[in-house]
Design a protein around this motif. Structure first.
Motif, PDB file in Angstrom:
ATOM      1  N   VAL A  13     -19.430 -34.814  22.758  1.00 27.56           N
ATOM      2  CA  VAL A  13     -18.499 -33.776  22.308  1.00 27.56           C
ATOM      3  C   VAL A  13     -17.128 -33.977  22.949  1.00 27.56           C
ATOM      4  O   VAL A  13     -16.095 -33.932  22.272  1.00 27.56           O
ATOM      5  N   SER A  14     -17.100 -34.210  24.261  1.00 32.63           N
ATOM      6  CA  SER A  14     -15.825 -34.414  24.950  1.00 32.63           C
ATOM      7  C   SER A  14     -15.101 -35.655  24.431  1.00 32.63           C
ATOM      8  O   SER A  14     -13.875 -35.657  24.274  1.00 32.63           O
ATOM      9  N   ALA A  15     -15.863 -36.714  24.147  1.00 33.82           N
ATOM     10  CA  ALA A  15     -15.256 -37.930  23.593  1.00 33.82           C
ATOM     11  C   ALA A  15     -14.647 -37.647  22.220  1.00 33.82           C
ATOM     12  O   ALA A  15     -13.545 -38.127  21.899  1.00 33.82           O
TER      13      ALA A  15
ATOM     14  N   ALA B 102     -14.902 -30.190  28.267  1.00 38.03           N
ATOM     15  CA  ALA B 102     -13.755 -30.626  27.463  1.00 38.03           C
ATOM     16  C   ALA B 102     -12.447 -30.326  28.189  1.00 38.03           C
ATOM     17  O   ALA B 102     -11.519 -31.147  28.184  1.00 38.03           O
ATOM     18  N   LEU B 103     -12.350 -29.165  28.822  1.00 36.83           N
ATOM     19  CA  LEU B 103     -11.136 -28.813  29.556  1.00 36.83           C
ATOM     20  C   LEU B 103     -10.923 -29.748  30.743  1.00 36.83           C
ATOM     21  O   LEU B 103      -9.788 -30.110  31.065  1.00 36.83           O
TER      22      LEU B 103
ATOM     23  N   GLY C 232      -8.405 -23.109  27.098  1.00 30.89           N
ATOM     24  CA  GLY C 232      -9.570 -22.891  26.261  1.00 30.89           C
ATOM     25  C   GLY C 232      -9.984 -21.440  26.163  1.00 30.89           C
ATOM     26  O   GLY C 232      -9.683 -20.632  27.044  1.00 30.89           O
ATOM     27  N   VAL C 233     -10.668 -21.137  25.078  1.00 31.98           N
ATOM     28  CA  VAL C 233     -11.273 -19.820  24.888  1.00 31.98           C
ATOM     29  C   VAL C 233     -12.738 -20.022  24.558  1.00 31.98           C
ATOM     30  O   VAL C 233     -13.085 -20.794  23.654  1.00 31.98           O
TER      31      VAL C 233
ATOM     32  N   CYS D 219     -16.105 -19.829  33.813  1.00 30.61           N
ATOM     33  CA  CYS D 219     -16.621 -21.179  33.594  1.00 30.61           C
ATOM     34  C   CYS D 219     -15.584 -22.247  33.916  1.00 30.61           C
ATOM     35  O   CYS D 219     -15.945 -23.394  34.203  1.00 30.61           O
ATOM     36  N   HIS D 220     -14.302 -21.890  33.848  1.00 23.00           N
ATOM     37  CA  HIS D 220     -13.242 -22.867  34.108  1.00 23.00           C
ATOM     38  C   HIS D 220     -11.935 -22.116  34.395  1.00 23.00           C
ATOM     39  O   HIS D 220     -11.670 -21.090  33.755  1.00 23.00           O
TER      40      HIS D 220
END
Length: 289
Positions: free
Chosen positions: A80-82, A115-116, A124-125, A140-141
């Motif tokens: 997903v991050s890629a 991802a962040l 991000g949300v 979470c971040h």
């Protein structure tokens, strides 16, 4: 934090811009609506009809955290991050830009936070209908905000405000996704495929993923979103002990259909450790031109 993402959020009632109140305790809209920020750091942005259902309860969110924190789905989150990075690169988003990433049905923020971390300067949300999830999402971040909202309703984001939408085993709202994406933005969808957790299906009495799920996803999105290339099949083995198996089942919809005592008995009858298949398809979507 919500202050970092306020510029992409919108009033769920009329779509007007939102801003923080002077004391930071509320979010208010240009049209005068007001939404309290919970002491845990999340905000509920639901329209006049409110929320139709409550989503995962605290025990399901705890189980999700227990399972994901052990790294069993690491290949999924890496893929997903890629994909997020690829989409941003192909859209020509500058490295120093503040890319906006939204995860729908975010749960604990597992995919969002990774991802962040991967995309420098991004914000991000995490959106989820579950209050129990939002309490975790809020922390979470450092660059993430947490919003309680119904993914099937009008999403509380401005038009053309989001670079990437991530949907991992969660609801999809194609019309709203197309509305809130920026030009060049995409949706990255991770969908369980037939054979996912197949070694657990019979002994635990849980049903398999329906055949043709990805094809139906594409069909349902027609008119709003279209796939970008072919889907990417992701399949890998997981070595799961009984505690991890219990967490996997308790974090899923199967938890609502199997009595806890019955599930406990069935898991105790399994070997102490099992190799279990994880199988899903990653599909990228862009708005229809």
């Amino acid at each position: 934090m919500l202050s970092d993402v306020i510029d992409i959020l919108a009033d769920p009632v009329d779509g007007t811009a939102l801003m923080l109140s002077e004391d930071g305790s509320r979010i208010v809209s240009d049209s005068g609506h007001s939404y309290d920020i919970a002491r845990q750091g999340y905000v509920t942005l639901a329209g006049g009809a409110g929320l139709r259902y409550s989503g995962d309860d605290a025990s399901m969110i705890d189980a999700r955290e227990a399972f994901l924190s052990r790294g069993h789905f690491a290949p999924f989150v890496e893929a997903v991050s890629a994909a997020v990075n690829t989409v941003l690169d192909e859209a020509g988003v500058p490295v120093d830009a503040q890319a906006a990433i939204v995860e729908i049905g975010a749960g604990t923020g597992y995919y969002l936070s990774h991802a962040l971390d991967d995309v420098e300067n991004s914000i991000g949300v995490g959106l989820d209908v579950s209050v129990a999830a939002a309490k975790r999402l809020a922390h979470c971040h450092p660059r993430a905000g947490a919003v309680v909202a119904d993914a099937w309703s009008h999403l509380p984001f401005r038009d053309n405000s989001v670079d990437i939408i991530v949907v991992a085993f969660a609801p999809r709202n194609a019309a709203e996704f197309a509305r809130i994406l920026k030009p060049g933005g995409e949706v990255v969808v991770l969908t369980a495929d037939q054979g996912h957790l197949r070694e657990l299906r019979e002994p635990l009495g849980i049903i398999d993923v329906e055949k043709g799920k990805v094809a139906r996803l594409i069909e349902q999105a027609a008119g709003h979103l279209e796939p970008v290339g072919e889907g990417q099949l992701l399949e890998f083995p997981m070595d799961l002990d009984q505690a991890s198996i219990a967490a996997q089942i308790k974090m899923s919809p199967s938890a609502r259909h199997i009595h806890p005592d019955v599930l406990h008995t069935r898991i105790e009858a399994l070997p102490e450790t099992m190799t279990v298949t994880a199988r899903a398809v990653l599909t990228r979507f862009k708005p229809v031109s």
